[in-house]
Design a protein around this motif. Structure first.
Motif, mmCIF file in Angstrom:
data_model
loop_
_atom_site.group_PDB
_atom_site.id
_atom_site.type_symbol
_atom_site.label_atom_id
_atom_site.label_comp_id
_atom_site.label_asym_id
_atom_site.label_seq_id
_atom_site.Cartn_x
_atom_site.Cartn_y
_atom_site.Cartn_z
ATOM 1 N N ASP A 218 13.011 3.758 -34.356
ATOM 2 C CA ASP A 218 13.770 3.143 -35.431
ATOM 3 C C ASP A 218 13.603 1.637 -35.246
ATOM 4 N N SER A 219 13.400 0.916 -36.335
ATOM 5 C CA SER A 219 13.106 -0.516 -36.206
ATOM 6 C C SER A 219 14.188 -1.272 -35.448
ATOM 7 N N GLN A 220 15.435 -0.838 -35.603
ATOM 8 C CA GLN A 220 16.484 -1.635 -34.964
ATOM 9 C C GLN A 220 16.431 -1.572 -33.441
ATOM 10 N N ALA A 221 15.715 -0.569 -32.886
ATOM 11 C CA ALA A 221 15.600 -0.498 -31.426
ATOM 12 C C ALA A 221 14.248 -1.024 -30.942
ATOM 13 N N PHE A 222 13.518 -1.710 -31.818
ATOM 14 C CA PHE A 222 12.173 -2.192 -31.478
ATOM 15 C C PHE A 222 12.149 -2.936 -30.144
ATOM 16 N N ARG A 223 13.125 -3.833 -29.977
ATOM 17 C CA ARG A 223 13.072 -4.703 -28.813
ATOM 18 C C ARG A 223 13.223 -3.903 -27.518
ATOM 19 N N GLU A 224 14.268 -3.095 -27.449
ATOM 20 C CA GLU A 224 14.488 -2.376 -26.183
ATOM 21 C C GLU A 224 13.413 -1.329 -25.925
ATOM 22 N N VAL A 225 12.944 -0.666 -26.974
ATOM 23 C CA VAL A 225 11.918 0.366 -26.806
ATOM 24 C C VAL A 225 10.610 -0.264 -26.341
ATOM 25 N N THR A 226 10.254 -1.404 -26.927
ATOM 26 C CA THR A 226 9.018 -2.082 -26.524
ATOM 27 C C THR A 226 9.109 -2.507 -25.053
ATOM 28 N N ALA A 227 10.279 -3.004 -24.655
ATOM 29 C CA ALA A 227 10.437 -3.465 -23.268
ATOM 30 C C ALA A 227 10.232 -2.307 -22.287
ATOM 31 N N CYS A 233 4.444 2.521 -19.858
ATOM 32 C CA CYS A 233 3.155 2.986 -20.407
ATOM 33 C C CYS A 233 2.584 1.888 -21.290
ATOM 34 N N PRO A 234 2.104 0.817 -20.641
ATOM 35 C CA PRO A 234 1.688 -0.378 -21.380
ATOM 36 C C PRO A 234 0.574 -0.137 -22.388
ATOM 37 N N ALA A 235 -0.170 0.944 -22.237
ATOM 38 C CA ALA A 235 -1.296 1.167 -23.150
ATOM 39 C C ALA A 235 -0.882 1.894 -24.426
ATOM 40 N N THR A 236 0.359 2.371 -24.454
ATOM 41 C CA THR A 236 0.767 3.178 -25.606
ATOM 42 C C THR A 236 1.309 2.303 -26.732
ATOM 43 N N GLU A 237 0.845 2.548 -27.934
ATOM 44 C CA GLU A 237 1.318 1.779 -29.089
ATOM 45 C C GLU A 237 2.765 2.134 -29.401
ATOM 46 N N VAL A 238 3.541 1.085 -29.671
ATOM 47 C CA VAL A 238 4.908 1.289 -30.151
ATOM 48 C C VAL A 238 4.951 0.832 -31.609
ATOM 49 N N THR A 239 5.332 1.728 -32.483
ATOM 50 C CA THR A 239 5.485 1.323 -33.874
ATOM 51 C C THR A 239 6.845 1.820 -34.359
ATOM 52 N N SER A 240 7.120 1.627 -35.640
ATOM 53 C CA SER A 240 8.423 2.089 -36.128
ATOM 54 C C SER A 240 8.240 2.914 -37.404
ATOM 55 N N PHE A 241 9.267 3.658 -37.735
ATOM 56 C CA PHE A 241 9.235 4.473 -38.955
ATOM 57 C C PHE A 241 8.930 3.586 -40.159
ATOM 58 N N SER A 242 9.588 2.451 -40.207
ATOM 59 C CA SER A 242 9.427 1.567 -41.361
ATOM 60 C C SER A 242 8.030 0.954 -41.419
ATOM 61 N N VAL A 243 7.454 0.650 -40.249
ATOM 62 C CA VAL A 243 6.093 0.100 -40.234
ATOM 63 C C VAL A 243 5.102 1.167 -40.711
ATOM 64 N N LEU A 244 5.291 2.392 -40.269
ATOM 65 C CA LEU A 244 4.403 3.475 -40.726
ATOM 66 C C LEU A 244 4.495 3.635 -42.241
ATOM 67 N N LEU A 245 5.722 3.568 -42.747
ATOM 68 C CA LEU A 245 5.899 3.677 -44.208
ATOM 69 C C LEU A 245 5.263 2.483 -44.919
ATOM 70 N N ALA A 246 5.352 1.314 -44.285
ATOM 71 C CA ALA A 246 4.748 0.109 -44.882
ATOM 72 C C ALA A 246 3.244 0.299 -45.024
ATOM 73 N N GLU A 247 2.628 0.873 -44.001
ATOM 74 C CA GLU A 247 1.180 1.090 -44.044
ATOM 75 C C GLU A 247 0.821 2.154 -45.074
ATOM 76 N N GLN A 248 1.690 3.164 -45.158
ATOM 77 C CA GLN A 248 1.388 4.320 -45.985
ATOM 78 C C GLN A 248 1.578 4.043 -47.475
ATOM 79 N N LYS A 249 2.694 3.396 -47.803
ATOM 80 C CA LYS A 249 3.029 3.233 -49.220
ATOM 81 C C LYS A 249 2.937 1.797 -49.706
ATOM 82 N N GLY A 250 3.031 0.862 -48.785
ATOM 83 C CA GLY A 250 3.025 -0.536 -49.188
ATOM 84 C C GLY A 250 1.626 -1.092 -49.084
ATOM 85 N N ASP A 251 1.529 -2.302 -48.568
ATOM 86 C CA ASP A 251 0.236 -2.933 -48.395
ATOM 87 C C ASP A 251 0.360 -3.786 -47.135
ATOM 88 N N ALA A 252 -0.142 -3.245 -46.021
ATOM 89 C CA ALA A 252 0.079 -3.898 -44.735
ATOM 90 C C ALA A 252 -0.468 -5.322 -44.725
#
Ligand SMILES: Nc1nc2c(ncn2[C@@H]2O[C@H](COP(=O)(O)OP(=O)(O)O)[C@@H](O)[C@H]2O)c(=O)[nH]1
Ligand SMILES: [Mg+2]
Length: 374
Positions: A218-227, A233-252
């Motif tokens: 969830d975007s609101q936990a971005f900071r703590e989850v990324t930390a 697991c530094p190699a793993t991508e952290v993204t958010s539901f809203s970012v995925l939706l932005a890529e899918q329906k919006g225009d990144a």
């Protein structure tokens, strides 16, 4: 806003062209009131209908484009115009066999909004419902039928684990998950992935056990989850539901460009927050409370002025003011909206020179920093 992947088809024409009759005929239901009285259809009437061998569409029956019966008539026409931000195809029902000046002008307006048209001559009574439905499905753009993959180009294979971080806090709805989380879980299952869901507090325990390929928070936990993720697991991508939706329906790309405007915000600037649903508690909290608070912290100025648009409401008229009335627009992920509906919001902002970005991308910048999201 409704039906995130169902194409929307608007039915337009002058009063008494037979729009409501057509809707009833196509759906085989008494969905809309039919009468020779002008102004019978006031608010747009929406009906979901399953076209055999194709899938569901949402029909929108509208008030006549020529309805000028005083203030109410003008309001009805305004509502009709607003539906142009949500339709994938415009069926224009002509009164005669050739378009009148007014009908022609409407067809131009529709096309100027990048909406394909299907023009049916006088009341279309000579065409069978099956024939009209066939033409409708042929004219709905392919992009409206296919939503890009939820996880984009990320190489997620069957058996990979995706870890979802879903905070259950005071703003979470009782007894259920919010729609973006449900959609993401479903998309993961469709891929044959292993979906693991935790609250932020369980993340550190879950990471070494599940070794996810992707973390979606969830975007609101971005900071703590990324930390936590950077540590474990530094190699793993952290993204958010809203970012995925932005890529899918919006225009990144457009959103990334819009994000740059955050660094030039100054006291007194106006910011437009666009949430496409009208009452999702969590999003409301993010849009109305958290984003304003984090933007004020980031920019170091309390004097940022926020305007909110929700649901299907139109943009404020000031959007089109010369010189850019709003310094920034922030669009929600749009879990309840079709791609076309989000694109129309983006289009309007760009046309009026308002930089637009997305909730998740903005929160990532404000809370995590620009460069460390991967
Ligand atoms: N003859 C004929 N009359 C129709 C047709 N479609 C609608 N009407 C009549 O035209 C009037 C207006 O129809 P309606 O569907 O309410 O028009 P709208 O204002 O465009 O929604 C009603 O009296 C209908 O019965 C049609 O295909 N043929
Ligand atoms: Mg009608």
């Amino acid at each position: 806003m409704g039906r995130d992947r169902t194409p929307h088809v608007g039915i337009y024409g002058v009063t008494n062209a037979g729009k409501s009759s057509l809707l009833n005929r196509l759906t085989g239901q008494q969905a809309a009131i039919v009468s020779p009285l002008a102004g019978t259809t006031a608010d747009p009437v929406r009906r979901t209908f399953e076209i055999a061998g194709y899938g569901p569409v949402v029909f929108i029956d509208t008030a006549g484009i020529d309805d000028e019966a005083g203030e109410l008539g003008r309001q009805r026409v305004r509502k009709t115009r607003q539906t142009l931000t949500e339709v994938d195809l415009a069926v224009v029902l002509l009164r005669e066999s050739e378009p009148s000046v007014m009908e022609r002008r409407w067809i131009e307006t529709v096309r100027a909004n990048d909406i394909p048209t299907l023009i049916l001559p006088n009341r279309a009574e000579l065409l069978s419902s099956d024939e009209i439905l066939k033409r409708i499905r042929e004219n709905i753009p392919e992009l409206s039928q296919k939503v890009p993959p939820f996880f984009g180009e990320r190489p997620i294979a069957a058996g990979d684990t995706i870890l979802f971080v879903c905070p259950i806090d005071g703003a979470a709805p009782a007894g259920r998950l919010i729609l973006p989380q449900v959609q993401a879980l479903r998309a993961a299952l469709d891929l044959g992935a292993i979906a693991v869901a935790v609250q932020p507090g369980q993340l550190a325990a879950a990471l070494p056990v599940h070794k996810p390929r992707l973390i979606v928070t969830d975007s609101q936990a971005f900071r703590e989850v990324t930390a936590v993720a950077r540590e474990l697991c530094p190699a793993t991508e952290v993204t958010s539901f809203s970012v995925l939706l932005a890529e899918q329906k919006g225009d990144a790309e457009v959103y990334a460009e819009g994000l740059r405007a955050v660094d030039t915000l100054k006291p007194g600037d106006r910011i437009l927050i666009v949430e496409n649903c009208s009452h999702q508690i969590t999003c409301e909290d993010i849009g109305r409370t958290k984003i304003p608070q984090w933007l004020r912290e980031y920019t170091g100025t309390e004097d940022l002025r926020f305007t909110f648009v929700s649901g299907r409401d139109p943009f404020p008229a000031e959007l089109g003011s010369p010189g850019g009335y709003f310094a920034l627009a922030v669009q929600c992920g749009g879990c309840v909206s079709t791609r076309r509906q989000i694109q129309a919001r983006i289009h309007a902002c760009r046309k009026n020179g308002v930089p637009i970005t997305n909730y998740g991308m903005l929160i990532r910048k404000l809370r995590v920093g620009r460069s460390i999201h991967r």
